[in-house]
Write an enzyme that holds these catalytic residues in place. Sequence first.
Site, mmCIF file in Angstrom:
data_model
loop_
_atom_site.group_PDB
_atom_site.id
_atom_site.type_symbol
_atom_site.label_atom_id
_atom_site.label_comp_id
_atom_site.label_asym_id
_atom_site.label_seq_id
_atom_site.Cartn_x
_atom_site.Cartn_y
_atom_site.Cartn_z
ATOM 1 N N ASP A 68 0.886 -1.145 0.000
ATOM 2 C CA ASP A 68 0.000 0.000 0.000
ATOM 3 C C ASP A 68 0.927 1.198 0.000
ATOM 4 O OD1 ASP A 68 -2.632 1.003 -0.159
ATOM 5 O OD2 ASP A 68 -2.498 1.680 1.903
ATOM 6 N N TYR A 155 0.923 9.744 -9.420
ATOM 7 C CA TYR A 155 1.356 11.128 -9.173
ATOM 8 C C TYR A 155 2.758 11.413 -9.726
ATOM 9 C CZ TYR A 155 -2.658 11.375 -6.031
ATOM 10 O OH TYR A 155 -3.922 11.363 -5.520
#
Length: 194
Positions: A68, A155
């Site tokens: 994660d 991103y």
Amino acid sequence: MQVVLASSNAGKVREFMQLLAGVGMDVRPQSEFNVPDADETGLTFVENAILKARNAAELTGLPAIADDSGIEVDSLQGQPGIYSARYAGIGAGAAACNQKLLYELKGVPEARRTARFRCCIVMLLHANDPSPIIAEGTWEGRILEQLSGDQGFGYDPLFFVPTHNMAAAQMDPQEKNRISHRGQALQHLLERLS
């Protein structure tokens, strides 16, 4: 050893395959086993990684690796953090998340745009493994005022890497894998395994 990679994110799967090439593991993405994504109900990167790994291990009977990860922006008190992939809403996609981040940082001066990518990787030997192997990595940088580059995913076009004077999305993929948060975490995981 055959291991299932608990991710349906094509960018992550590609990075993991590159990073794990030649380490003696036969890594298979969970999609090969028709494993659905786990619900990310944890409140930390570690909790979500364990949920993902446990889901994949349970449904395949194989050891599982999950990560994660996300981006933490200091002037946003660490947001989007664990919500990075769904920052602009569930299913919104990377472009929408990038645009939301740009909007949230509108007018914030460069000195206050510091951020980091954080990654937590977990390996479970089986679904009920009481001692998951946990490895973490961080990658410091800052958020640009506009998208730059077309490599990577997520991103990466907004994440400026000061050591290389470019956005993560402008970097050679092998170099990015060497220094990124995911590359660091995976290296720590491999050291623990050895």
